[in-house]
Design an enzyme around this catalytic site. Structure first.
Site, PDB file in Angstrom:
ATOM      1  N   ARG A  28       0.844  -1.194   0.000  1.00  0.00           N
ATOM      2  CA  ARG A  28       0.000   0.000   0.000  1.00  0.00           C
ATOM      3  C   ARG A  28       0.879   1.244   0.000  1.00  0.00           C
ATOM      4  NH1 ARG A  28       2.763   1.971   3.121  1.00  0.00           N
ATOM      5  NH2 ARG A  28       2.828   1.829   5.379  1.00  0.00           N
ATOM      6  N   HIS A  35       1.567   8.661  10.533  1.00  0.00           N
ATOM      7  CA  HIS A  35       1.790   8.412  11.973  1.00  0.00           C
ATOM      8  C   HIS A  35       0.564   8.842  12.796  1.00  0.00           C
ATOM      9  CE1 HIS A  35       6.145   7.217  12.440  1.00  0.00           C
ATOM     10  NE2 HIS A  35       6.112   7.566  11.176  1.00  0.00           N
ATOM     11  N   ASP A  37      -2.380   6.830  12.731  1.00  0.00           N
ATOM     12  CA  ASP A  37      -3.245   5.670  13.024  1.00  0.00           C
ATOM     13  C   ASP A  37      -3.095   5.183  14.458  1.00  0.00           C
ATOM     14  OD1 ASP A  37      -0.703   4.663  12.446  1.00  0.00           O
ATOM     15  OD2 ASP A  37      -1.423   2.976  11.236  1.00  0.00           O
ATOM     16  N   GLY A 128       8.807   1.259   2.462  1.00  0.00           N
ATOM     17  CA  GLY A 128       7.650   2.050   2.873  1.00  0.00           C
ATOM     18  C   GLY A 128       6.363   1.611   2.205  1.00  0.00           C
ATOM     19  N   ASP A 179      -2.192  -0.345   7.873  1.00  0.00           N
ATOM     20  CA  ASP A 179      -1.715  -1.221   6.806  1.00  0.00           C
ATOM     21  C   ASP A 179      -2.586  -2.453   6.653  1.00  0.00           C
ATOM     22  OD1 ASP A 179       0.183   0.683   6.778  1.00  0.00           O
ATOM     23  OD2 ASP A 179       1.873  -0.610   7.295  1.00  0.00           O
TER      24      ASP A 179
HETATM   25  P1  ADP Z   1       8.049  -2.285   4.915  1.00  0.00           P
HETATM   26  O1  ADP Z   1       6.862  -2.806   5.637  1.00  0.00           O
HETATM   27  O2  ADP Z   1       8.025  -0.802   4.693  1.00  0.00           O
HETATM   28  O3  ADP Z   1       8.311  -2.999   3.632  1.00  0.00           O
HETATM   29  P2  ADP Z   1       9.429  -3.289   7.243  1.00  0.00           P
HETATM   30  O4  ADP Z   1      10.789  -3.017   7.778  1.00  0.00           O
HETATM   31  O5  ADP Z   1       8.268  -3.033   8.113  1.00  0.00           O
HETATM   32  O6  ADP Z   1       9.317  -2.514   5.856  1.00  0.00           O
HETATM   33  O7  ADP Z   1       9.352  -4.814   6.822  1.00  0.00           O
HETATM   34  C1  ADP Z   1      10.353  -5.389   5.992  1.00  0.00           C
HETATM   35  C2  ADP Z   1      10.636  -6.788   6.486  1.00  0.00           C
HETATM   36  O8  ADP Z   1       9.521  -7.658   6.188  1.00  0.00           O
HETATM   37  C3  ADP Z   1      11.821  -7.442   5.792  1.00  0.00           C
HETATM   38  O9  ADP Z   1      13.030  -7.089   6.414  1.00  0.00           O
HETATM   39  C4  ADP Z   1      11.489  -8.925   5.960  1.00  0.00           C
HETATM   40  O10 ADP Z   1      11.847  -9.375   7.245  1.00  0.00           O
HETATM   41  C5  ADP Z   1       9.984  -8.958   5.852  1.00  0.00           C
HETATM   42  N1  ADP Z   1       9.569  -9.242   4.472  1.00  0.00           N
HETATM   43  C6  ADP Z   1       8.911  -8.459   3.634  1.00  0.00           C
HETATM   44  N2  ADP Z   1       8.702  -9.048   2.426  1.00  0.00           N
HETATM   45  C7  ADP Z   1       9.252 -10.270   2.508  1.00  0.00           C
HETATM   46  C8  ADP Z   1       9.389 -11.361   1.617  1.00  0.00           C
HETATM   47  N3  ADP Z   1       8.933 -11.332   0.362  1.00  0.00           N
HETATM   48  N4  ADP Z   1      10.027 -12.460   2.063  1.00  0.00           N
HETATM   49  C9  ADP Z   1      10.507 -12.505   3.315  1.00  0.00           C
HETATM   50  N5  ADP Z   1      10.410 -11.513   4.194  1.00  0.00           N
HETATM   51  C10 ADP Z   1       9.804 -10.404   3.819  1.00  0.00           C
HETATM   52 MG    MG Z   2       6.302  -2.401   7.686  1.00  0.00          MG
END
Ligand code: ADP
Ligand code: MG
Length: 446
Positions: A28, A35, A37, A128, A179
């Site tokens: 999304r 910030h 929610d 993000g 989210d």
């Molecule tokens: P965002 O939600 O903005 O993408 P976050 O730091 O909250 O960033 O989440 C990212 C984390 O989510 C990654 O470091 C990983 O641990 C997990 N993640 C996201 N997509 C995948 C995926 N396709 N496979 C495995 N882990 C994933």
């Molecule tokens: Mg996240």
């Protein structure tokens, strides 16, 4: 990877299994309401086309095995239990553990089933775009099948979104419920305004001819890993501000007033108007900055208690915590979200864009979640003709959103590429920009 290929691969990764089921959960972008929610104040995001895709197969023995088509993520297995021990902070399996434990706690299934899961994704991580919540939602949907709960029949999408917002706190990030709500409830062609406590959603399309350009700043922020403390500073200072406002209400009325979060000022028993809420907040937090000692004195408790209850190990700036600016962002951003919803309903692209610009300034100066890269990227987008541009998501890095006329995309992309990626970042190659229309929410895939 397409679903057909994912199904095939599943049977290679889990030999001897029968054909798996599949589900998908989109990422999304938040258009406005940053910030807010976790304070119970509204947001206005939309789902995008990039998504997490799962192939999965329930198991009877309570064993959960996660495999990933991306070799950066090692296969992991764990036993389902009422309390599942978390892996090290930042580990990818924690997002699945969060979903399973959250569903267990809320629905108390008769049998703690297991599952084999193969994960694939078209959604950039830590950019993000909420890959974390998309992963949590997708894993929860797979697990619901394993325990025989039908989404939309036995459990509403709003209820699942609400329980998963709490469940994701398992990974350590104190996010709100935006989210999971948009990922599960988005309707194709519509952005959605979301209100919380209780969760409510209202759909509205983008103005005619408009699209959202999503530009990745290329600065990665892992919110459950190294960026955890910077991210959590927002929720912590807002919780502390809530305590200060509660204290003020106590002084005003001579009795305890329930106030779990700032958003409760407008709803529930208090039901204040914007003007009343603003006046109250600015009396409760009447100085631009407050030292730990001043906060403790105001709340009538020792500084250590302020740390234990609200601030944790957040470092104290030399001139005190900027709580007033954080509250001001909440107050003004709430108004902007309401006006942005009205602008969408009126099809008024210019007003919507102006509100996005104002939101970015508030995020940068009052909430301090921008960065030199995000500021430069937003400026490049405006110079390239965007009707409005702002950072989106947690901040510090990740992406920006810009409202553009879709027919202008052909000029917008090269202009931003030149000004931000080439000149500011000194980076060549394909720019990480995509043009988005509001996509549909998560679903099972036949
Ligand atoms: P965002 O939600 O903005 O993408 P976050 O730091 O909250 O960033 O989440 C990212 C984390 O989510 C990654 O470091 C990983 O641990 C997990 N993640 C996201 N997509 C995948 C995926 N396709 N496979 C495995 N882990 C994933
Ligand atoms: Mg996240």
């Amino acid at each position: 990877m397409e679903f057909e290929e994912l199904r095939q691969l599943f049977r290679d990764v889990f030999p001897g299994s029968s054909p798996p089921e599949c589900c998908r959960a989109p990422g999304r972008v938040n258009l406005i309401g940053e910030h807010t929610d976790y304070n119970g104040l509204p947001v206005l995001p939309m789902a995008i086309a990039q998504e997490i895709r799962l192939a999965f197969q329930p198991r009877d023995d309570g064993r959960i095995t996660l495999s990933n088509v991306n070799p950066a993520f090692p296969t992991v297995a764990f036993q389902n239990a009422p309390k599942i021990p978390a892996s090290a902070a930042g580990s990818w399996e924690n997002y699945c553990k969060a979903a399973v434990q959250g569903v267990n706690a809320a629905l108390r299934p008769a049998r703690l089933a297991g599952m084999d899961v193969l994960v694939s994704s078209t959604l950039p991580m830590a950019a993000g775009l909420s890959s974390s919540s998309a992963l949590v939602v997708a894993c929860a949907m797979a697990y619901l099948r394993a325990v025989g709960v039908r989404l939309g029949d036995d459990l509403s999408r709003l209820a699942l979104a609400e329980l998963l917002a709490d469940a994701e706190h398992y990974v350590g990030t104190r996010g709100g419920g935006m989210d999971q709500a948009v990922i599960l409830n988005a309707v194709e062609g519509n952005a959605c305004k979301i209100d919380f406590f209780p969760l409510r959603m209202e759909n509205a399309p983008l103005p005619d001819g408009c699209a959202i350009a999503v530009c990745d700043s290329t600065v990665k922020v892992n919110k459950s890993g190294e960026a955890l403390h910077r991210y959590n500073a927002g929720p912590r200072l807002c919780a502390l501000a809530t305590a200060l406002v509660r204290r003020q209400l106590h002084e005003d009325f001579g009795e305890e007033v329930e106030l779990d979060r700032l958003g409760d000022l407008w709803f529930g028993p208090l039901c204040l108007t914007h003007a009343e809420a603003e006046e109250l907040c600015m009396r409760a937090v009447d100085k631009p900055r407050m030292t730990l000692a001043a906060i403790a004195a105001r709340l009538g408790c020792p500084p250590e208690a302020v740390r234990t209850r609200w601030l944790g190990d957040l470092p104290e700036p030399p001139d005190g915590f900027p709580i007033q600016a954080r509250v001001r962002h909440q107050l003004t951003e709430y108004r902007r979200v309401e006006m942005a919803r009205d602008a969408l309903l009126a099809g008024d692209a210019e007003s919507f864009g102006a509100l996005m610009n104002a939101s970015h300034e508030s995020c940068a100066h009052d909430f301090e979640i921008s960065s030199p890269e995000l500021d430069a990227l937003v400026e490049a987008a405006r110079d390239a003709g965007a009707l409005g541009a702002r950072l989106t998501g947690a901040g510090f890095g990740g992406a920006t959103v810009s409202l553009i006329y879709e027919e202008d995309a052909g000029a917008f992309i090269p202009a931003v590429t030149e000004q931000y990626y080439r000149q500011f970042l000194r980076r060549t190659g394909t720019p990480p920009i995509f043009i988005a229309q509001p996509g549909p929410g998560a679903d099972y895939v036949a």
